[in-house]
Scaffold this active site. Structure first.
Site, short mmCIF file in Angstrom:
data_model
loop_
_atom_site.label_atom_id
_atom_site.label_comp_id
_atom_site.label_asym_id
_atom_site.label_seq_id
_atom_site.Cartn_x
_atom_site.Cartn_y
_atom_site.Cartn_z
N HIS A 20 0.84 -1.21 0.00
CA HIS A 20 0.00 0.00 0.00
C HIS A 20 0.87 1.26 0.00
O HIS A 20 1.89 1.31 0.70
CB HIS A 20 -0.87 0.05 1.26
N TYR A 38 -9.26 -7.38 10.15
CA TYR A 38 -8.57 -7.61 8.89
C TYR A 38 -7.06 -7.42 9.14
O TYR A 38 -6.60 -6.30 9.29
CB TYR A 38 -9.09 -6.61 7.86
N LYS A 72 -9.39 -12.24 9.78
CA LYS A 72 -9.04 -12.53 8.38
C LYS A 72 -7.61 -12.13 8.14
O LYS A 72 -7.22 -10.99 8.45
CB LYS A 72 -9.97 -11.75 7.44
N LYS A 85 -4.76 -11.29 5.43
CA LYS A 85 -4.39 -11.00 4.04
C LYS A 85 -3.11 -11.76 3.76
O LYS A 85 -2.05 -11.48 4.34
CB LYS A 85 -4.18 -9.50 3.86
N ASP A 117 -6.78 -15.14 2.92
CA ASP A 117 -7.05 -14.64 1.56
C ASP A 117 -5.74 -14.37 0.81
O ASP A 117 -5.19 -13.27 0.90
CB ASP A 117 -7.89 -13.35 1.67
N ASN A 170 -5.36 -13.86 -2.24
CA ASN A 170 -5.62 -13.06 -3.45
C ASN A 170 -5.14 -13.73 -4.74
O ASN A 170 -4.52 -13.08 -5.62
CB ASN A 170 -5.02 -11.65 -3.33
N GLU A 184 -10.48 -17.97 1.17
CA GLU A 184 -10.85 -16.92 0.21
C GLU A 184 -9.81 -16.80 -0.90
O GLU A 184 -8.62 -16.55 -0.63
CB GLU A 184 -10.97 -15.59 0.98
N ASN A 233 -13.77 -12.60 -3.88
CA ASN A 233 -14.08 -11.28 -4.41
C ASN A 233 -13.23 -11.06 -5.67
O ASN A 233 -13.05 -9.94 -6.13
CB ASN A 233 -13.80 -10.16 -3.40
N ASP A 271 -19.75 -6.20 -2.66
CA ASP A 271 -19.12 -4.90 -2.42
C ASP A 271 -19.91 -3.92 -3.28
O ASP A 271 -19.88 -4.02 -4.51
CB ASP A 271 -17.65 -4.95 -2.85
N HIS A 301 -16.75 -7.63 1.11
CA HIS A 301 -15.37 -7.25 0.84
C HIS A 301 -15.14 -5.78 1.17
O HIS A 301 -16.07 -5.00 1.20
CB HIS A 301 -15.15 -7.50 -0.67
N ASN A 358 -12.06 -2.29 0.96
CA ASN A 358 -10.76 -1.69 0.65
C ASN A 358 -10.59 -0.50 1.59
O ASN A 358 -11.54 -0.14 2.26
CB ASN A 358 -10.72 -1.23 -0.81
O1 GKR Z 1 -6.10 -3.76 0.80
O2 GKR Z 1 -4.39 -4.89 0.07
C1 GKR Z 1 -5.59 -4.76 0.26
C2 GKR Z 1 -6.50 -5.88 -0.16
O3 GKR Z 1 -5.77 -6.87 -0.82
C3 GKR Z 1 -7.62 -5.38 -1.02
O4 GKR Z 1 -7.14 -4.58 -2.06
C4 GKR Z 1 -8.48 -6.49 -1.58
O5 GKR Z 1 -9.31 -5.95 -2.58
O6 GKR Z 1 -9.45 -6.63 0.63
C5 GKR Z 1 -9.41 -7.12 -0.62
C6 GKR Z 1 -9.65 -8.59 -0.72
O7 GKR Z 1 -10.35 -9.15 0.10
O8 GKR Z 1 -9.21 -9.21 -1.68
MG MG Z 2 -10.37 -11.03 -0.93
#
Ligand code: GKR
Ligand code: MG
Length: 423
Positions: free
Chosen positions: A20, A137, A191, A193, A222, A224, A247, A270, A294, A321, A323
């Site tokens: 970020h 989160y 959750k 990331k 998650d 991603n 996820e 998502n 979302d 979801h 951001n």
């Molecule tokens: O904020 O880095 C982040 C997340 O990875 C976000 O951009 C995702 O869109 O929160 C999100 C997710 O659940 O994939």
């Molecule tokens: Mg996600």
């Protein structure tokens, strides 16, 4: 119609794409009727989405805020042929039409609520829950709390302010982050990331959370989409008994369906089923159990209520979801979740990672991890114009025009590159 881009301080959170930036971009939209009733909304901002909002101005100014169906058709017309079919590889969505319509719809519903004296949830069919629960989160992160453009005060208690600042790149520091976040906000589900460190370290982090919080705390991970099908199955097997849901471990509906079939545990997305057009194929393949709605990406609050009904018909469950965002999006999420019977999970939110606000009264308070659904007309929020001007000033000064997590990561590791499948 006013369109105000803002930049909100954001810590160096890591994800599968990169890092970020010190500021997250949001855009605040205000529509004012000729009787001076004002409606507001918030969407993820970038200069292209802002330009699309400008483009839509002609369609919106002079329209009736109660005629949302007609407005949607007019906007569809305006943007016909200019939208990509696919949303791209990022975990977030940058399609313009869904953002523009979400911005306009939420502000119109705020106006309609104020005119009729009803909260937005009542315009969505009424409330099925009085409080909406959220999840913690958790992010691996570098040390730091985000950009400095005159921003100095952290409204949070010392423990969370310190955890928000601290580096977290191993299981122990994520457990500490989780403890501080849950203590400050009262969240229960956790959750993580993921898709950031070696899969085994992320799995160890999940087991460390399980050990620290016990079996009654639901856990989600998650990555991603950056794990291959094989990696998702291998590590999913290890975590199978401790996950509330798995996820987006891997990329695309087909790959998700293969993992789901192999593991037989609830899978959420998502990333692979993200628009109404994706649903027939998702049902055919069986790519997930839970769709993370979302309203910014599905085209508004009413579209999200419709998504809830489609999910019910096809045996999907619904979660939400998020951001990086401030209080207008948060309250829109609360109204929406209060109106959808089959939202069966605590919602995602990045809100604890931000410190600033644009709404009068400052930061929204969580009580035991939940937010009470407002009973005031409309969304139940008013703009703090001074705070808005300050965050707009941040936008002008920070020089960020688009979210670029790869570019941000390159500043730390110059040879960093995005890999759709990393492990
Ligand atoms: O904020 O880095 C982040 C997340 O990875 C976000 O951009 C995702 O869109 O929160 C999100 C997710 O659940 O994939
Ligand atoms: Mg996600």
């Amino acid at each position: 119609m006013s369109i105000t881009p803002i930049a909100v301080t954001d810590p160096p959170l890591r994800n599968a794409v990169g890092l970020h930036a010190p500021f997250a971009l949001r855009t605040i939209i205000e529509l004012v009727t000729e009787d001076k009733v004002s409606g507001v909304s918030e969407i993820p901002g970038n200069v292209d989405i802002n330009a699309a909002l400008e483009d839509a101005r002609e369609v919106i100014v002079g329209a009736d805020p109660f005629q949302l169906n007609g407005l949607k058709l007019a906007l569809d017309d305006r943007f016909a042929g200019s939208e990509p079919d696919q949303r791209g590889d990022n975990p977030w969505d940058e399609r313009r039409l869904v953002h523009v319509f979400s911005a306009i719809e939420v502000a119109c519903l705020d106006i309609a609520g104020k005119i009729t004296g009803r909260p937005v949830v009542d315009l969505l069919g009424g409330m099925v829950r009085e409080r909406v629960p959220f999840a913690a989160y958790l992010f691996y992160k570098f040390e730091g709390a985000g950009g400095e453009l005159g921003f100095k005060t952290d409204p949070h208690a010392a423990a969370w302010a310190a955890a928000r600042q601290a580096e977290a790149l191993d299981p122990e520091s994520i457990v500490a982050q989780a403890r501080a976040m849950c203590e400050e906000f009262g969240f229960v589900p956790l959750k993580l990331k993921a898709g950031v460190l070696e899969p085994q370290i992320e799995v160890d982090t999940m087991f460390a959370l399980r050990e620290a919080f016990g079996p009654h705390v639901p856990l989600r991970i998650d990555p991603n989409g950056v794990w291959s099908v094989e990696t998702s199955i291998e590590y999913g097997r290890k975590m199978k008994d401790i996950l509330e849901y798995y996820e987006d471990p891997t990329r695309g509906q087909e790959a998700m369906a293969r993992v789901r079939k192999a593991l037989g545990i609830p899978m959420a997305t998502n990333m692979c089923t993200t628009s109404f057009d994706d649903i027939p194929r998702s049902i055919r393949l069986g790519s997930e159990d839970i769709i993370l709605s979302d309203h910014h990406f599905w085209g508004g609050l009413r579209a999200s209520v419709e998504l809830g009904r489609i999910c019910q018909t096809f045996g999907r469950r619904l979660s939400m979801h998020s951001n990086s965002h401030v209080g207008i999006s948060l309250m829109a999420m609360v109204h929406m979740a209060a109106a959808i019977p089959n939202i069966a999970y605590a919602l995602d939110t990045h809100y604890p990672w931000q410190c600033e606000e644009v709404i009068a009264g400052g930061r929204v308070e969580f009580e035991e991890g939940t937010i009470r659904v407002p009973r005031e007309p409309g969304l139940g929020v008013e703009l703090d114009r001074e705070a808005l001007a300050k965050l707009h000033d941040n936008f002008l000064k920070c020089g960020i025009t688009h979210r670029d997590d790869v570019g941000e990561m390159k500043k730390v590791h110059p040879d960093w590159e995005f890999k759709p499948i990393r492990w």
